[in-house]
Design a protein around this motif. Structure first.
Motif, PDB file in Angstrom:
ATOM      1  N   ARG A  60       0.836  -1.213   0.000  1.00 21.22           N
ATOM      2  CA  ARG A  60       0.000   0.000   0.000  1.00 21.22           C
ATOM      3  C   ARG A  60       0.865   1.254   0.000  1.00 21.22           C
ATOM      4  NH1 ARG A  60      -2.889  -2.908   3.742  1.00 21.22           N
ATOM      5  NH2 ARG A  60      -1.980  -1.737   5.465  1.00 21.22           N
ATOM      6  N   ALA A  76       2.628   1.655  -3.369  1.00 23.07           N
ATOM      7  CA  ALA A  76       1.680   2.041  -4.420  1.00 23.07           C
ATOM      8  C   ALA A  76       1.296   3.509  -4.284  1.00 23.07           C
ATOM      9  CB  ALA A  76       0.437   1.152  -4.367  1.00 23.07           C
ATOM     10  N   GLN A  77       1.041   3.953  -3.068  1.00 21.23           N
ATOM     11  CA  GLN A  77       0.697   5.359  -2.843  1.00 21.23           C
ATOM     12  C   GLN A  77       1.848   6.273  -3.221  1.00 21.23           C
ATOM     13  OE1 GLN A  77      -0.314   5.350   1.302  1.00 21.23           O
ATOM     14  NE2 GLN A  77      -2.404   4.595   0.964  1.00 21.23           N
ATOM     15  N   THR A  78       3.054   5.867  -2.858  1.00 23.52           N
ATOM     16  CA  THR A  78       4.235   6.678  -3.156  1.00 23.52           C
ATOM     17  C   THR A  78       4.490   6.728  -4.646  1.00 23.52           C
ATOM     18  OG1 THR A  78       5.164   6.027  -1.019  1.00 23.52           O
ATOM     19  CG2 THR A  78       6.673   6.997  -2.594  1.00 23.52           C
ATOM     20  N   ALA A  79       4.391   5.581  -5.317  1.00 23.47           N
ATOM     21  CA  ALA A  79       4.615   5.544  -6.762  1.00 23.47           C
ATOM     22  C   ALA A  79       3.560   6.359  -7.499  1.00 23.47           C
ATOM     23  CB  ALA A  79       4.613   4.098  -7.253  1.00 23.47           C
ATOM     24  N   LYS A  80       2.344   6.383  -6.994  1.00 19.84           N
ATOM     25  CA  LYS A  80       1.258   7.133  -7.611  1.00 19.84           C
ATOM     26  C   LYS A  80       1.547   8.640  -7.590  1.00 19.84           C
ATOM     27  CE  LYS A  80      -3.456   6.164  -7.151  1.00 19.84           C
ATOM     28  NZ  LYS A  80      -4.649   6.046  -6.300  1.00 19.84           N
ATOM     29  N   GLN A  81       2.256   9.091  -6.576  1.00 19.08           N
ATOM     30  CA  GLN A  81       2.578  10.515  -6.446  1.00 19.08           C
ATOM     31  C   GLN A  81       3.688  10.940  -7.400  1.00 19.08           C
ATOM     32  OE1 GLN A  81       3.600  11.085  -2.345  1.00 19.08           O
ATOM     33  NE2 GLN A  81       1.583  10.479  -1.602  1.00 19.08           N
ATOM     34  N   CYS A  82       4.392   9.984  -7.953  1.00 19.06           N
ATOM     35  CA  CYS A  82       5.528  10.289  -8.824  1.00 19.06           C
ATOM     36  C   CYS A  82       5.044  10.444 -10.266  1.00 19.06           C
ATOM     37  CB  CYS A  82       6.554   9.162  -8.730  1.00 19.06           C
ATOM     38  SG  CYS A  82       8.060   9.486  -9.654  1.00 19.06           S
ATOM     39  N   SER A  83       5.472  11.526 -10.915  1.00 19.95           N
ATOM     40  CA  SER A  83       5.074  11.778 -12.300  1.00 19.95           C
ATOM     41  C   SER A  83       5.839  10.892 -13.277  1.00 19.95           C
ATOM     42  CB  SER A  83       5.301  13.247 -12.650  1.00 19.95           C
ATOM     43  OG  SER A  83       6.702  13.524 -12.676  1.00 19.95           O
TER      44      SER A  83
END
Length: 137
Positions: A112, A115-122
């Motif tokens: 989790r 996934a949250q951290t990767a989602k924040q990355c452009s």
């Protein structure tokens, strides 16, 4: 005293092939006393029998199921001593299952967060990276 090779006996490489286990792993299990020393031929070759193969397969299957070495050693001790009861084996298995479930919960938490951290990355070619920032904080 040297032993003669019988039709059912296996050299270490043959034991490795039949079990799917690496030769070095077999040596390790012998070194730590989980796999008993087999008899040797006059020329020094170790000769394993079907009991060695069955024991090695037991160890390998227990490792596949995530049992730690010491727990496998305990299970083998029960079998070797002829003192095993289904109740004791079940209790050991349930303790191991609790550990497995705790590790799964940890892995789900890690998933989790990643996934949250990767989602924040452009993912763009920019110097600022939310993933690195999250790791640094």
């Amino acid at each position: 005293m040297a032993t003669k090779r019988t039709p059912g006996s296996l050299k270490r490489a043959e034991l490795a092939n039949r079990s799917g286990c690496n030769i070095e792993t077999i040596r390790y299990y012998e070194k730590i006393g989980m796999l008993p020393d087999p008899p040797r031929t006059a020329s020094g070759y170790r000769l394993y029998d079907q009991k060695h193969l069955a024991r090695l397969r037991f160890i390998l299957r227990a490792r596949e199921l995530g049992f730690p070495i010491e727990e496998i050693r305990g299970l083998l001790g029960l079998v070797d001593g002829g003192t095993q009861t289904c109740a004791e084996v079940k209790a050991r298995t349930e303790r191991h299952l609790e550990d497995v479930r705790a590790r799964i919960a940890d892995l789900k938490r890690i998933e989790r967060v990643l996934a949250q951290t990767a989602k924040q990355c452009s993912g763009d070619e920019v110097p600022d990276c939310p993933v690195l920032e999250a790791l640094a904080s």
